[in-house]
Design a protein around this motif. Structure first.
Motif, PDB file in Angstrom:
ATOM      1  N   VAL A 180      92.318  -5.731  84.298  1.00 58.69           N
ATOM      2  CA  VAL A 180      93.488  -6.550  84.616  1.00 58.69           C
ATOM      3  C   VAL A 180      94.359  -5.773  85.598  1.00 58.69           C
ATOM      4  O   VAL A 180      94.734  -4.624  85.323  1.00 58.69           O
ATOM      5  N   ASP A 181      94.660  -6.389  86.716  1.00 62.88           N
ATOM      6  CA  ASP A 181      95.484  -5.751  87.750  1.00 62.88           C
ATOM      7  C   ASP A 181      94.982  -4.347  88.076  1.00 62.88           C
ATOM      8  O   ASP A 181      95.763  -3.401  88.223  1.00 62.88           O
ATOM      9  N   GLY A 182      93.666  -4.179  88.144  1.00 64.82           N
ATOM     10  CA  GLY A 182      93.060  -2.912  88.518  1.00 64.82           C
ATOM     11  C   GLY A 182      92.915  -1.889  87.401  1.00 64.82           C
ATOM     12  O   GLY A 182      92.370  -0.814  87.616  1.00 64.82           O
ATOM     13  N   ALA A 183      93.390  -2.204  86.201  1.00 65.50           N
ATOM     14  CA  ALA A 183      93.296  -1.264  85.067  1.00 65.50           C
ATOM     15  C   ALA A 183      92.370  -1.819  83.993  1.00 65.50           C
ATOM     16  O   ALA A 183      92.434  -3.010  83.658  1.00 65.50           O
ATOM     17  N   CYS A 184      91.529  -0.961  83.449  1.00 64.65           N
ATOM     18  CA  CYS A 184      90.648  -1.367  82.361  1.00 64.65           C
ATOM     19  C   CYS A 184      91.466  -1.416  81.068  1.00 64.65           C
ATOM     20  O   CYS A 184      91.985  -0.394  80.624  1.00 64.65           O
ATOM     21  N   VAL A 185      91.600  -2.605  80.484  1.00 68.00           N
ATOM     22  CA  VAL A 185      92.401  -2.762  79.262  1.00 68.00           C
ATOM     23  C   VAL A 185      91.538  -2.886  78.013  1.00 68.00           C
ATOM     24  O   VAL A 185      92.025  -2.730  76.897  1.00 68.00           O
ATOM     25  N   LEU A 186      90.235  -3.161  78.202  1.00 66.08           N
ATOM     26  CA  LEU A 186      89.301  -3.291  77.087  1.00 66.08           C
ATOM     27  C   LEU A 186      87.921  -2.893  77.587  1.00 66.08           C
ATOM     28  O   LEU A 186      87.499  -3.327  78.653  1.00 66.08           O
ATOM     29  N   ARG A 187      87.228  -2.042  76.825  1.00 64.21           N
ATOM     30  CA  ARG A 187      85.876  -1.665  77.224  1.00 64.21           C
ATOM     31  C   ARG A 187      85.050  -1.359  75.984  1.00 64.21           C
ATOM     32  O   ARG A 187      85.510  -0.660  75.090  1.00 64.21           O
ATOM     33  N   TYR A 188      83.860  -1.906  75.948  1.00 63.73           N
ATOM     34  CA  TYR A 188      82.855  -1.570  74.936  1.00 63.73           C
ATOM     35  C   TYR A 188      81.779  -0.779  75.658  1.00 63.73           C
ATOM     36  O   TYR A 188      81.298  -1.200  76.714  1.00 63.73           O
ATOM     37  N   ASP A 189      81.381   0.372  75.106  1.00 56.80           N
ATOM     38  CA  ASP A 189      80.288   1.115  75.714  1.00 56.80           C
ATOM     39  C   ASP A 189      79.669   2.060  74.693  1.00 56.80           C
ATOM     40  O   ASP A 189      80.192   2.231  73.602  1.00 56.80           O
ATOM     41  N   ASN A 190      78.536   2.617  75.076  1.00 60.55           N
ATOM     42  CA  ASN A 190      77.880   3.620  74.239  1.00 60.55           C
ATOM     43  C   ASN A 190      77.504   4.809  75.103  1.00 60.55           C
ATOM     44  O   ASN A 190      76.353   5.135  75.288  1.00 60.55           O
ATOM     45  N   GLU A 191      78.522   5.446  75.575  1.00 59.54           N
ATOM     46  CA  GLU A 191      78.391   6.634  76.405  1.00 59.54           C
ATOM     47  C   GLU A 191      77.602   7.701  75.653  1.00 59.54           C
ATOM     48  O   GLU A 191      77.814   7.926  74.458  1.00 59.54           O
ATOM     49  N   ALA A 192      76.693   8.364  76.354  1.00 62.26           N
ATOM     50  CA  ALA A 192      75.880   9.418  75.739  1.00 62.26           C
ATOM     51  C   ALA A 192      76.781  10.467  75.100  1.00 62.26           C
ATOM     52  O   ALA A 192      77.737  10.932  75.701  1.00 62.26           O
ATOM     53  N   GLY A 193      76.480  10.788  73.855  1.00 60.14           N
ATOM     54  CA  GLY A 193      77.256  11.785  73.125  1.00 60.14           C
ATOM     55  C   GLY A 193      78.394  11.210  72.313  1.00 60.14           C
ATOM     56  O   GLY A 193      78.897  11.855  71.408  1.00 60.14           O
ATOM     57  N   LYS A 194      78.814   9.994  72.609  1.00 61.56           N
ATOM     58  CA  LYS A 194      79.907   9.359  71.870  1.00 61.56           C
ATOM     59  C   LYS A 194      79.413   8.230  70.981  1.00 61.56           C
ATOM     60  O   LYS A 194      80.097   7.825  70.056  1.00 61.56           O
ATOM     61  N   GLY A 195      78.271   7.672  71.305  1.00 57.57           N
ATOM     62  CA  GLY A 195      77.762   6.549  70.534  1.00 57.57           C
ATOM     63  C   GLY A 195      78.532   5.265  70.824  1.00 57.57           C
ATOM     64  O   GLY A 195      79.284   5.168  71.800  1.00 57.57           O
ATOM     65  N   ASP A 196      78.342   4.279  69.970  1.00 55.66           N
ATOM     66  CA  ASP A 196      78.946   2.959  70.161  1.00 55.66           C
ATOM     67  C   ASP A 196      80.438   3.008  69.840  1.00 55.66           C
ATOM     68  O   ASP A 196      80.836   3.467  68.775  1.00 55.66           O
ATOM     69  N   HIS A 197      81.237   2.525  70.781  1.00 55.61           N
ATOM     70  CA  HIS A 197      82.682   2.485  70.564  1.00 55.61           C
ATOM     71  C   HIS A 197      83.312   1.495  71.540  1.00 55.61           C
ATOM     72  O   HIS A 197      82.659   0.975  72.431  1.00 55.61           O
ATOM     73  N   ARG A 198      84.582   1.253  71.316  1.00 56.20           N
ATOM     74  CA  ARG A 198      85.330   0.397  72.228  1.00 56.20           C
ATOM     75  C   ARG A 198      86.677   1.037  72.517  1.00 56.20           C
ATOM     76  O   ARG A 198      87.199   1.812  71.706  1.00 56.20           O
ATOM     77  N   HIS A 199      87.190   0.727  73.671  1.00 55.46           N
ATOM     78  CA  HIS A 199      88.503   1.206  74.099  1.00 55.46           C
ATOM     79  C   HIS A 199      89.408  -0.022  74.143  1.00 55.46           C
ATOM     80  O   HIS A 199      89.075  -1.015  74.789  1.00 55.46           O
ATOM     81  N   VAL A 200      90.519   0.066  73.455  1.00 56.30           N
ATOM     82  CA  VAL A 200      91.524  -0.989  73.494  1.00 56.30           C
ATOM     83  C   VAL A 200      92.804  -0.308  73.957  1.00 56.30           C
ATOM     84  O   VAL A 200      93.395   0.475  73.207  1.00 56.30           O
ATOM     85  N   GLY A 201      93.166  -0.576  75.211  1.00 52.98           N
ATOM     86  CA  GLY A 201      94.269   0.187  75.798  1.00 52.98           C
ATOM     87  C   GLY A 201      93.871   1.652  75.826  1.00 52.98           C
ATOM     88  O   GLY A 201      92.794   2.008  76.286  1.00 52.98           O
ATOM     89  N   GLU A 202      94.694   2.515  75.265  1.00 57.69           N
ATOM     90  CA  GLU A 202      94.427   3.950  75.227  1.00 57.69           C
ATOM     91  C   GLU A 202      93.614   4.377  74.006  1.00 57.69           C
ATOM     92  O   GLU A 202      93.124   5.499  73.940  1.00 57.69           O
ATOM     93  N   ALA A 203      93.468   3.492  73.024  1.00 62.66           N
ATOM     94  CA  ALA A 203      92.779   3.841  71.776  1.00 62.66           C
ATOM     95  C   ALA A 203      91.262   3.733  71.930  1.00 62.66           C
ATOM     96  O   ALA A 203      90.761   2.818  72.575  1.00 62.66           O
ATOM     97  N   GLU A 204      90.548   4.679  71.312  1.00 67.72           N
ATOM     98  CA  GLU A 204      89.087   4.636  71.256  1.00 67.72           C
ATOM     99  C   GLU A 204      88.697   4.420  69.795  1.00 67.72           C
ATOM    100  O   GLU A 204      89.091   5.193  68.920  1.00 67.72           O
ATOM    101  N   ILE A 205      87.928   3.355  69.531  1.00 66.65           N
ATOM    102  CA  ILE A 205      87.621   2.924  68.166  1.00 66.65           C
ATOM    103  C   ILE A 205      86.109   2.810  68.015  1.00 66.65           C
ATOM    104  O   ILE A 205      85.444   2.227  68.867  1.00 66.65           O
ATOM    105  N   ALA A 206      85.571   3.351  66.922  1.00 66.94           N
ATOM    106  CA  ALA A 206      84.134   3.234  66.660  1.00 66.94           C
ATOM    107  C   ALA A 206      83.750   1.756  66.585  1.00 66.94           C
ATOM    108  O   ALA A 206      84.527   0.915  66.134  1.00 66.94           O
ATOM    109  N   TYR A 207      82.542   1.456  67.034  1.00 62.63           N
ATOM    110  CA  TYR A 207      82.026   0.079  67.009  1.00 62.63           C
ATOM    111  C   TYR A 207      80.657   0.093  66.355  1.00 62.63           C
ATOM    112  O   TYR A 207      79.834   0.957  66.657  1.00 62.63           O
ATOM    113  N   ARG A 208      80.397  -0.865  65.474  1.00 62.18           N
ATOM    114  CA  ARG A 208      79.103  -0.968  64.814  1.00 62.18           C
ATOM    115  C   ARG A 208      78.233  -1.981  65.550  1.00 62.18           C
ATOM    116  O   ARG A 208      78.408  -3.184  65.416  1.00 62.18           O
TER     117      ARG A 208
END
Length: 95
Positions: free
Chosen positions: A46-74
């Protein structure tokens, strides 16, 4: 077997202001810290900023970013992943 691109799409949410970018791969071996055969990145920008992201970056596993928070995702299935992402996009739109 090599990685297979299953989905790569950019969808306008509010034209000129926000979009969703969806990328999902089937991979021959799980990404480190994940237990399934998918690599993914789903983002709401939104307006050039990522406000929500789901990913499974190597070494971090499944998670999502909501604003600045990083939350585990199943992760269960790619279909459930997309449904969960779109539910969060809808929540963002309603806020």
């Amino acid at each position: 077997m090599k990685a297979e691109l299953l989905l790569k799409e950019r969808i306008a949410i509010i034209p000129g202001r926000s979009f969703a970018e969806l990328v999902v791969w089937r991979v021959p071996t799980p990404v480190r810290e994940s237990s399934h055969a998918f690599k993914y990145r789903l983002a709401l920008v939104v307006d050039g900023a990522c406000v929500l992201r789901y990913d499974n970056e190597a070494g971090k596993g499944d998670h999502r970013h909501v604003g600045e928070a990083e939350i585990a995702y199943r992760f269960t299935t790619p279909e459930a992943l997309l449904a969960d992402f779109w539910a969060d996009v809808e929540s963002w739109r309603e806020s």
